[in-house]
Write a protein that holds these residues in place. Structure first.
Motif, PDB file in Angstrom:
ATOM      1  N   ILE A 156       7.765   8.632   1.856  1.00 51.33           N
ATOM      2  CA  ILE A 156       6.310   8.315   1.541  1.00 51.33           C
ATOM      3  C   ILE A 156       5.789  10.079   1.419  1.00 51.33           C
ATOM      4  CG2 ILE A 156       4.006   7.783   2.346  1.00 51.33           C
ATOM      5  CD1 ILE A 156       5.838   5.214   1.177  1.00 51.33           C
ATOM      6  N   ASN A 157       6.032  10.665   2.334  1.00 49.67           N
ATOM      7  CA  ASN A 157       5.608  12.167   2.308  1.00 49.67           C
ATOM      8  C   ASN A 157       6.127  12.834   0.972  1.00 49.67           C
ATOM      9  OD1 ASN A 157       4.600  11.810   4.838  1.00 49.67           O
ATOM     10  ND2 ASN A 157       6.104  13.085   5.768  1.00 49.67           N
ATOM     11  N   GLN A 158       7.385  12.567   0.440  1.00 52.85           N
ATOM     12  CA  GLN A 158       7.973  13.153  -0.555  1.00 52.85           C
ATOM     13  C   GLN A 158       7.056  12.495  -1.979  1.00 52.85           C
ATOM     14  OE1 GLN A 158      12.289  12.865  -1.049  1.00 52.85           O
ATOM     15  NE2 GLN A 158      12.216  12.893   1.462  1.00 52.85           N
ATOM     16  N   LEU A 159       6.672  11.237  -1.868  1.00 43.57           N
ATOM     17  CA  LEU A 159       5.873  10.879  -2.983  1.00 43.57           C
ATOM     18  C   LEU A 159       4.407  11.267  -2.747  1.00 43.57           C
ATOM     19  CD1 LEU A 159       6.884   6.913  -2.657  1.00 43.57           C
ATOM     20  CD2 LEU A 159       7.628   8.445  -4.483  1.00 43.57           C
ATOM     21  N   GLN A 172      -3.426   9.270 -10.661  1.00 44.36           N
ATOM     22  CA  GLN A 172      -2.932   7.999 -10.157  1.00 44.36           C
ATOM     23  C   GLN A 172      -1.505   7.932  -9.759  1.00 44.36           C
ATOM     24  OE1 GLN A 172      -5.209   5.336  -9.602  1.00 44.36           O
ATOM     25  NE2 GLN A 172      -6.670   6.981 -10.606  1.00 44.36           N
ATOM     26  N   PRO A 173      -1.340   7.401  -8.414  1.00 42.22           N
ATOM     27  CA  PRO A 173      -0.174   7.522  -7.867  1.00 42.22           C
ATOM     28  C   PRO A 173       1.206   6.663  -8.516  1.00 42.22           C
ATOM     29  CG  PRO A 173      -1.357   6.094  -6.324  1.00 42.22           C
ATOM     30  CD  PRO A 173      -2.446   6.663  -7.416  1.00 42.22           C
ATOM     31  N   TYR A 174       2.097   7.339  -8.609  1.00 40.09           N
ATOM     32  CA  TYR A 174       3.325   6.390  -8.984  1.00 40.09           C
ATOM     33  C   TYR A 174       3.936   5.873  -7.550  1.00 40.09           C
ATOM     34  CZ  TYR A 174       3.988   8.546 -13.529  1.00 40.09           C
ATOM     35  OH  TYR A 174       3.742   8.838 -14.858  1.00 40.09           O
ATOM     36  N   HIS A 175       4.421   4.579  -7.797  1.00 40.89           N
ATOM     37  CA  HIS A 175       4.728   3.928  -6.658  1.00 40.89           C
ATOM     38  C   HIS A 175       5.964   3.167  -6.770  1.00 40.89           C
ATOM     39  CE1 HIS A 175       2.247   0.828  -8.735  1.00 40.89           C
ATOM     40  NE2 HIS A 175       3.363   0.125  -8.312  1.00 40.89           N
ATOM     41  N   LEU A 176       6.541   2.969  -5.509  1.00 44.04           N
ATOM     42  CA  LEU A 176       7.828   2.092  -5.503  1.00 44.04           C
ATOM     43  C   LEU A 176       7.255   0.553  -5.037  1.00 44.04           C
ATOM     44  CD1 LEU A 176       9.783   4.678  -3.269  1.00 44.04           C
ATOM     45  CD2 LEU A 176       9.950   4.281  -5.705  1.00 44.04           C
ATOM     46  N   TYR A 177       8.237  -0.125  -5.318  1.00 42.31           N
ATOM     47  CA  TYR A 177       7.915  -1.798  -4.864  1.00 42.31           C
ATOM     48  C   TYR A 177       8.891  -2.140  -3.790  1.00 42.31           C
ATOM     49  CZ  TYR A 177       6.611  -6.381  -5.266  1.00 42.31           C
ATOM     50  OH  TYR A 177       6.146  -7.945  -5.004  1.00 42.31           O
ATOM     51  N   GLY A 178       8.406  -2.626  -2.661  1.00 36.75           N
ATOM     52  CA  GLY A 178       9.315  -2.745  -1.677  1.00 36.75           C
ATOM     53  C   GLY A 178       9.264  -4.491  -1.178  1.00 36.75           C
ATOM     54  N   HIS A 207       1.346   4.485  -2.637  1.00 36.77           N
ATOM     55  CA  HIS A 207       2.606   4.988  -3.000  1.00 36.77           C
ATOM     56  C   HIS A 207       3.764   3.811  -2.873  1.00 36.77           C
ATOM     57  CE1 HIS A 207       2.135   8.845  -4.916  1.00 36.77           C
ATOM     58  NE2 HIS A 207       1.391   9.179  -3.589  1.00 36.77           N
ATOM     59  N   LEU A 208       3.251   2.831  -1.969  1.00 38.72           N
ATOM     60  CA  LEU A 208       4.424   1.622  -1.999  1.00 38.72           C
ATOM     61  C   LEU A 208       3.541   0.096  -1.987  1.00 38.72           C
ATOM     62  CD1 LEU A 208       6.728   0.750  -0.763  1.00 38.72           C
ATOM     63  CD2 LEU A 208       6.171   0.922   1.378  1.00 38.72           C
ATOM     64  N   MET A 209       4.087  -0.388  -3.029  1.00 42.49           N
ATOM     65  CA  MET A 209       3.352  -1.923  -3.245  1.00 42.49           C
ATOM     66  C   MET A 209       4.317  -2.860  -2.716  1.00 42.49           C
ATOM     67  SD  MET A 209       0.663  -1.052  -4.933  1.00 42.49           S
ATOM     68  CE  MET A 209       0.054  -2.716  -5.501  1.00 42.49           C
ATOM     69  N   VAL A 210       3.969  -3.864  -2.150  1.00 43.00           N
ATOM     70  CA  VAL A 210       4.623  -5.058  -1.638  1.00 43.00           C
ATOM     71  C   VAL A 210       3.989  -6.572  -2.128  1.00 43.00           C
ATOM     72  CG1 VAL A 210       5.394  -3.544   0.307  1.00 43.00           C
ATOM     73  CG2 VAL A 210       3.338  -5.110   0.379  1.00 43.00           C
ATOM     74  N   PRO A 211       4.770  -7.356  -1.948  1.00 46.60           N
ATOM     75  CA  PRO A 211       4.398  -8.723  -2.490  1.00 46.60           C
ATOM     76  C   PRO A 211       3.101  -9.203  -1.644  1.00 46.60           C
ATOM     77  CG  PRO A 211       6.633  -8.633  -2.112  1.00 46.60           C
ATOM     78  CD  PRO A 211       6.394  -7.450  -1.536  1.00 46.60           C
ATOM     79  N   PHE A 212       2.505  -9.752  -2.337  1.00 45.70           N
ATOM     80  CA  PHE A 212       1.022 -10.572  -1.669  1.00 45.70           C
ATOM     81  C   PHE A 212       1.790 -11.503  -0.413  1.00 45.70           C
ATOM     82  CE2 PHE A 212      -0.485  -9.432  -5.956  1.00 45.70           C
ATOM     83  CZ  PHE A 212      -1.839  -8.812  -5.712  1.00 45.70           C
ATOM     84  N   LYS A 213       0.948 -11.336   0.523  1.00 44.57           N
ATOM     85  CA  LYS A 213       1.225 -12.191   1.421  1.00 44.57           C
ATOM     86  C   LYS A 213       1.232 -13.823   1.302  1.00 44.57           C
ATOM     87  CE  LYS A 213       2.288  -8.328   3.997  1.00 44.57           C
ATOM     88  NZ  LYS A 213       3.381  -7.947   3.679  1.00 44.57           N
ATOM     89  N   ARG A 214       1.893 -14.642   2.160  1.00 40.11           N
ATOM     90  CA  ARG A 214       1.918 -15.952   1.887  1.00 40.11           C
ATOM     91  C   ARG A 214       0.470 -16.679   2.073  1.00 40.11           C
ATOM     92  NH1 ARG A 214       5.724 -16.974  -1.695  1.00 40.11           N
ATOM     93  NH2 ARG A 214       7.775 -16.058  -0.865  1.00 40.11           N
ATOM     94  N   HIS A 215      -0.243 -16.267   2.790  1.00 40.33           N
ATOM     95  CA  HIS A 215      -1.320 -17.227   3.151  1.00 40.33           C
ATOM     96  C   HIS A 215      -2.624 -16.968   1.993  1.00 40.33           C
ATOM     97  CE1 HIS A 215      -1.911 -13.353   5.332  1.00 40.33           C
ATOM     98  NE2 HIS A 215      -3.215 -13.445   4.916  1.00 40.33           N
TER      99      HIS A 215
END
Length: 197
Positions: free
Chosen positions: A126-129, A139-145, A154-162
């Motif tokens: 994340i520091n490197q990003l 706008q930040p480029y991001h990774l998807y985890g 800088h890190l996108m994740v799936p929407f939570k289940r609820h």
């Protein structure tokens, strides 16, 4: 070993010395995203490729994922290596995979009990990003985890289940299909180095 004219013990020492040398000399090239080939033009090209593959995100340029590799039960520090989720002793690795199949960063091994958020922090990804990964509009480029990681600029994740709307479900589904490549890379490593499995 007759073939090499050295004893097994000598060959083992030579091998370990070479591994240490390569790690000390070139280890930064495996752990860091600050590589000559990863220019902002290339990052933009990767983001476009992921978008064209079906991603709803425009600035996603790669995928972050971890893997758990089982190990034999250690004599010492068993609790450190025990992974309760997999119910085995293990080590974990984290990688950043680009859409061209290159593993841009590999961090590990880390004790099997450690959470992905801990590994993310230790890897300094994340520091490197945050240092240089922005588009021309700032706008930040991001990774998807995967869902185990925290949501960050800088890190996108799936929407939570609820309480998921249809739009969020569709977004999760599209990204799940796009991020399959990160799983393939771990599979390739195990196929090539089958003795690791």
């Amino acid at each position: 070993m007759r073939m090499f004219g050295r004893s097994r013990c000598e060959l083992c020492r030579i091998f370990r010395t070479m591994i240490r040398f390569m790690k000390n000399r070139h280890g930064h090239q495996v752990k860091s995203l600050n590589q000559a080939y990863l220019t902002m033009d290339k990052v933009n090209e990767f983001a476009k490729a992921i978008k064209d593959k079906g991603s709803p995100y425009t600035n996603c340029f790669g995928f972050l994922d971890g893997t758990v590799r089982p190990i034999c039960r250690p004599t010492n520090n068993q609790k450190e290596f025990y992974n309760g989720h997999r119910r085995t002793h293990a080590v974990k690795f984290q990688s950043v995979v680009l859409p061209n199949g290159i593993i841009a960063s590999m961090f590990g091994p880390v004790q099997g009990r450690r959470h992905e958020a801990y590994i993310l922090h230790q890897s300094q990804i994340i520091n490197q990003l945050e240092e240089r990964f922005y588009d021309i509009n700032g706008q930040p480029y991001h990774l998807y985890g995967d869902p185990a990681y925290p949501l960050l600029p800088h890190l996108m994740v799936p929407f939570k289940r609820h309480n998921l709307t249809n739009l969020k479900l569709k977004c999760n589904s599209r990204m799940s299909k796009v991020r399959e490549c990160v799983e393939w890379e771990f599979g390739k490593i195990i196929a090539i180095f089958s003795f690791l499995d």
